[in-house]
Structure formats: structure tokens, C-alpha cells
Design a protein around this motif. Structure first.
Motif, short mmCIF file in Angstrom:
data_model
loop_
_atom_site.label_atom_id
_atom_site.label_comp_id
_atom_site.label_asym_id
_atom_site.label_seq_id
_atom_site.Cartn_x
_atom_site.Cartn_y
_atom_site.Cartn_z
N PRO A 8 0.76 -1.10 -0.06
CA PRO A 8 -0.16 0.06 -0.05
C PRO A 8 0.75 1.22 -0.18
N PRO A 9 0.76 2.27 -0.88
CA PRO A 9 1.46 3.45 -0.76
C PRO A 9 1.45 4.06 0.22
N MET A 10 2.56 4.69 0.82
CA MET A 10 2.54 5.54 2.02
C MET A 10 1.63 6.72 1.90
N PRO A 11 0.71 7.06 2.85
CA PRO A 11 -0.20 8.19 2.71
C PRO A 11 0.43 9.36 3.10
N GLY A 12 -0.39 10.58 2.41
CA GLY A 12 0.25 11.94 2.90
C GLY A 12 1.51 12.29 1.88
#
Length: 599
Positions: A8-12
Motif C-alpha cells: 500500500p502506498p505511504m499516505p500523505g
């Protein structure tokens, strides 16, 4: 097609992750320099917040590029983070670079604001509309712009987005074990993407960034002293720097990452140990610094590894078809780290960034690789004239373009030999050379000096040739193209013949110290030398001085100070200086000798 399992891509955003670290551990040390300046995460983010508030008053917005023209320092780091905190993208402008190059960079990225310590906040004129600069979003908001050399003579501004940076930093932090309590060296020039990796990887992971001062950027014992003083755990350096860096007495150093140039077995054997891991990293600027990483083991084959999560690769032939494992082809990189493209350069963007029938974007690296049965990639070489010297990515075409702009130059070609750039120049008035045949001439005019002085005003220091040679004509192949193999042979011949003292002073070589010094200097330069050969004139530079220092210390069996080597440029002077110092001469026997000084 090769791809690691997706995560999952890192958020923010990058700054969101850094400010979260400040909330978790506000008193942890974020950055330290060699002058003793130290900022905690709370101090660093508070100061960056102040910069961001100033920018907010000027209505700085997301996708706007703001220039930072500070020396590499704690204050400069605050400015970079302040730009990111304001939601803008940062472009580092090296104060030591020629003004003309900086003007091109700011115009290409439509920079309206520049932060610098001399004039405060500068407002620049925009010479083209921003719509011509910023390309459509690929994965997320713009994080930074960084310039590479351009094969047509114009540097190219690569536009990098936050999701790709977050993906890269999170995975490298895991691989290199960077986190709270980890000290990471910040060594690279801030104008290069490697520096953005060092800075953002460390701060998003909660580690401590140790800024290298200018005095240690040539490597050698001075850099080793800094690593000891700050108990540095992780370094990312080129093989040239690592080869010149002493390995002893660095107990805190546990992760060594080799980048920028081909890693070699001797480097791995020298640096790997029971408590130290060596990695070989690969990735072009256009793929957000790192695309693949390999853990290196002494005695094993060296390759560039497998892809990071959310990064994909293909190896294709000249028609764009995938090749079978073991076959050589061009490496294409896809996934979250692929840049938007080049600022204000749609033609170059279209040439290097393509979209396949499935809607996937690919960056064409120009690097030739093979794919191993286990999926790892082996680097073969460049498919064009782009090279790397001492970790700097250089397009020979850019240098040739700049030199050819000089009014006294009709044509020019640049080649590299033994880590040195050599420019071959054809004068506008070819008749002045007296109709000499093609090849290096002995023309005593001032053209080489004038041309190199011109290059220094337009190019970064590392891209200025060390030698200019006037020729009557450039060599061509049978199909009319420039014969770069012949150029390389000319350059090698010129360097070999330049020190004319190779056979002189044979009687002086009877002195044990001089004999050993001559041997070591010749090995480092990879040239025959004499007692009066000038190290710098023969192609020596700061990294080779550091390498020579280490080699002499190991060969003579005692420490030879860096300043002694730097201040004595001929073997005769250097041997005399070594003999004048205290300490017994205890040379290490040649391999295969009857005895050894090592247990």
C-alpha cells in the motif's frame, strides 16, 4: 516484466511524515553539523514552520516551485523543509554554480521566489507561463525538481512527486535499517537527487542527519574522522570515494551503500564484515533515486538487485520487445517512482517517457542490463554517451555544446579516460594548424586555456574538462560518425606522454622510500611516472589524493598524513617529506613473500 510484491502506498506527503516524527519524539536530534550546530525534531520543524508561514503570506501554492539558494547547512535544510511545509516543491540552486545555469533552471521551472541568505526572499521575473512548465500529475503533488545534464546541451529539470519519494524512503529505511537512533551521513551535493534521498530518507524515518562539511567531501582520512566523531551508522557513497576511505576504526558504521558508479568486488571485500553490510544501489533521477537494491557478499557476483515494492522493470530490445533472461537489453522502469517528465521540455519527455497499450508509463533509462534467472538485474553499461565520473552524472553532449559556443571553436568532442574529461578542439581557422594530419597537435596557441575558461563559466566544476587538446580534425568512423574509440586512444596517449620523466632519475629510485612512492603513485594514476612527475598535471584530483594517502599508508606501514600528500605533488618531494617525518618505515611485503605483518 519484473516487479516486487506491491505494498500500500505511504499516505500523505513527505513533510507530513517528518512532522509526525517530530510529534512522536520532539527532543530527538534531527540534524547535526561539524561546527556543533544541533537541532532537535521540534526545533527543526518549528523553524521550518516559520519559513512556511512567510511563504503563505505570498500565496505560495501546491505545485509551485520555490528555489533555495543556500550553502549546504542546517539553515539551508530549514529552508528546504519550509518550502515543502508550505505545500510547494523545492528546487535547490547551488550558489557555486554559474549564474547562467541557475537562470536556465529557474526559468524552466517558472520559479518566482528564491530563498537565499544574502538577499532574503527574492522575486524573479517569469519568462514563460507556468502552464508550459508543469506537466500533468502522475501519482500525486509535486515534491521537488532536480536537474540532470542534457544530451543536447541543455540541462533537464526532472519533476518528482511525493508518492514516489515516500515509497522510496519507506523501503530504503527498512532495507538499510534507518530509524530513531540511527545516524546517516549527508554527503551528496544538494543539487543531486542522491542528497534528497539522504535527507528525506533520514528525516521521514526519525533518524539523525550528519551534514558533511566541504573539507571532507573529497573523502579520505578527513571523512573517516567525521564518521568517527558522529558515530555514523549509514553512508551512501560512490566507489571512488569508498576506495579512498580508510576502513579502520569505524565501529559504528554498519551500512555502506555504493551508488553512482559500477560497484566492484574489491570494494565489497574491503568493506563487508561480520557487523557491516554492503549494498549496491541503482536508480536514475527520473525514477526517484532508487529503483533496485542488491545486498553484496564478498566473492559473489555483483548485480544491481531486484526492484523496490511498487516499482516494475522491463528489459527490451531495439524494437521494444521483451528479451529473454540472460540477453542484453535496455532497462525500462515503471511504477510509482516514475517522474512526470522534464520541465519545459515536452520533446525530451516524449522521447524518454512512454505509455504502453495497457496505460502503464515507462521511463527509458538508456542503460543496458541483463536479467538473471532469479530476477535480479546485472548492469552492463550505457547505451548512449552519458557517463558517470566520481558519482556525477554527465552528458558529454552538454559539455561539447558549451565548448562549441566559443567563437574560436569550429567543433569539439569530449571523452573520458581514467576518470578525467579531455576536450578535443578544432579551431575555427583550421589553416592555422598548418595542414597537420588528424590527431593531437603541438599547437602552442592559447585556445585550450580560453576554451576551458569559457567552460568554467557555464558548467559545474565536475563537468569542466581537465585538459584541452587542439586537433586539425575529429576522427570519424567509416560511416561518417564520430569515432569515440579513437578519441579515447588519443586521450590515453596524451596522458601517458605528458609526464616525460618516466625514465628519468633512475638513480634516485635506489632510495627505498622513493622507490615505493613511485610504485604507489604509478598504481593510483595507472600511468608510468618519474620522480619529478607532477601528480595534478598527470591527472590527479582530490579523490585520487585521498586514495594515494590510503595506499601509501598501507604500503609504507605507517600513517602518511593527507596534508603531506596534498602539499607534495611530485614523488621526489613526497618521498623527502615522508623521510623527514618521524616514525619507522615498515613496508608491507608483496603478496607471496616469506613473511607478513598481518596476523
Amino acid at each position: 516484466m519484473n516487479a516486487s510484491p506491491p505494498l500500500p502506498p505511504m499516505p500523505g506527503t513527505v513533510h507530513h511524515q517528518i512532522w509526525q516524527q517530530a510529534q512522536r519524539a520532539p527532543q530527538s536530534v534531527a540534524v547535526v553539523d561539524d561546527a556543533g550546530t544541533t537541532l532537535t525534531y521540534r526545533e527543526l520543524t518549528d523553524r521550518a514552520d516559520a519559513v512556511a508561514r512567510d511563504l503563505a503570506w505570498l500565496d505560495v501554492t501546491t505545485e509551485q516551485v520555490v528555489g533555495v539558494c543556500y550553502p549546504r547547512s542546517v539553515d539551508g535544510l530549514v529552508q528546504i523543509l519550509g518550502v515543502l511545509r508550505a505545500g510547494a516543491a523545492t528546487l535547490y540552486l547551488d550558489p557555486d554554480w554559474p549564474e547562467q545555469r541557475l537562470q536556465h533552471m529557474t526559468a524552466a521551472c517558472a520559479v518566482q521566489l528564491v530563498l537565499d541568505p544574502w538577499y532574503g526572499l527574492r522575486v524573479l521575473e517569469i519568462h514563460q507561463p507556468p502552464a508550459a512548465v508543469l506537466l500533468p500529475t502522475v501519482h500525486g503533488p509535486l515534491c521537488y525538481a532536480v536537474f540532470t545534464s542534457g544530451s543536447t546541451g541543455t540541462p533537464k529539470g526532472v519533476l518528482i512527486e511525493h508518492p514516489g519519494v515516500l515509497n522510496m524512503t519507506a523501503e530504503l529505511a527498512r532495507i538499510f535499517q534507518v530509524g530513531p537512533g540511527t545516524t546517516v551521513l549527508q554527503f551528496a551535493n544538494w543539487a543531486w537527487d542522491a542528497a534528497m534521498c539522504e535527507i528525506l530518507l533520514t528525516l521521514t524515518a526519525g533518524g539523525t542527519l550528519a551534514l558533511a562539511p566541504p573539507a571532507v567531501r573529497s573523502g579520505g582520512p578527513a571523512l573517516a574522522d567525521l564518521l568517527r566523531r558522529h558515530a555514523v551508522n549509514v553512508v551512501t557513497l560512490t566507489p571512488s570515494v569508498l576506495d579512498a576511505l580508510p576502513t579502520a576504526d569505524l565501529p559504528a558504521l554498519r551500512t555502506v551503500v555504493s551508488v553512482g558508479e559500477p560497484c566492484h568486488p574489491a570494494l565489497v571485500a574491503r568493506w563487508a564484515g561480520p557487523h557491516r553490510q554492503v549494498f549496491n544501489g541503482y536508480g536514475p533521477t527520473e525514477a526517484t533515486v532508487a529503483a533496485t537494491v542488491a545486498a553484496c557478499t564478498p566473492g559473489a557476483d555483483i548485480h544491481i538487485g531486484t526492484t523496490l515494492p511498487n516499482v516494475t522493470t522491463r528489459v527490451v530490445d531495439e524494437r521494444g520487445h521483451d528479451v529473454t533472461p540472460g540477453m542484453v537489453g535496455e532497462l525500462l522502469i515503471g511504477g510509482i517512482g516514475v517522474a512526470r517528465g522534464y520541465a519545459s521540455n515536452p520533446a525530451a519527455t516524449a522521447a524518454r517517457f512512454t505509455t504502453d497499450e495497457h496505460g502503464r508509463r515507462w521511463y527509458h533509462t538508456g542503460d543496458h542490463v541483463t536479467c538473471r534467472p532469479d530476477g535480479a538485474l546485472t548492469y552492463i553499461g550505457r547505451s548512449d554517451d552519458q557517463i558517470k565520473i566520481r558519482g556525477h552524472r554527465i552528458e558529454l553532449g552538454e559539455i561539447e555544446h558549451v565548448i562549441a559556443e566559443h567563437p574560436a571553436v569550429r567543433s569539439c568532442a569530449v571523452t573520458a579516460v581514467a576518470d578525467q574529461l579531455v576536450a578535443f578542439i578544432v579551431a575555427n581557422d583550421a589553416s592555422a594548424l598548418g595542414g597537420q594530419p588528424a590527431g593531437p597537435t603541438s599547437e602552442p596557441d592559447q585556445l585550450p586555456g580560453l576554451v576551458l575558461a569559457h567552460a568554467r563559466t557555464h558548467l559545474a566544476t565536475f563537468a569542466v574538462p581537465s585538459t584541452g587538446i587542439v586537433v586539425s580534425a575529429l576522427p570519424l568512423t567509416s560511416n561518417g560518425k564520430l569515432d569515440r574509440d579513437m578519441l579515447t586512444a588519443w586521450a590515453a596517449a596524451a596522458r601517458t606522454s605528458a609526464p616525460s620523466t618516466a625514465s628519468a632519475d633512475a638513480d634516485l629510485a635506489a632510495n627505498d622510500t622513493l622507490r615505493l612512492v613511485l610504485q604507489v603513485v604509478a598504481d593510483v594514476l595507472d600511468l608510468p611516472v618519474g620522480a619529478d612527475t607532477d601528480f595534478v598535471d598527470a591527472g590527479g584530483h582530490s579523490l585520487l589524493v585521498a586514495q594515494l594517502c590510503v595506499a601509501l599508508s598501507e604500503t609504507l606501514g605507517r600513517e602518511v598524513p593527507y596534508l603531506t600528500v596534498a602539499a607534495n605533488r611530485t614523488p621526489a618531494d613526497l618521498a623527502a617529506a615522508i623521510d623527514a617525518t618521524t616514525g619507522p618505515l615498515n613496508p608491507i611485503p608483496a603478496i607471496g613473500g616469506a613473511s607478513s605483518t598481518h596476523g
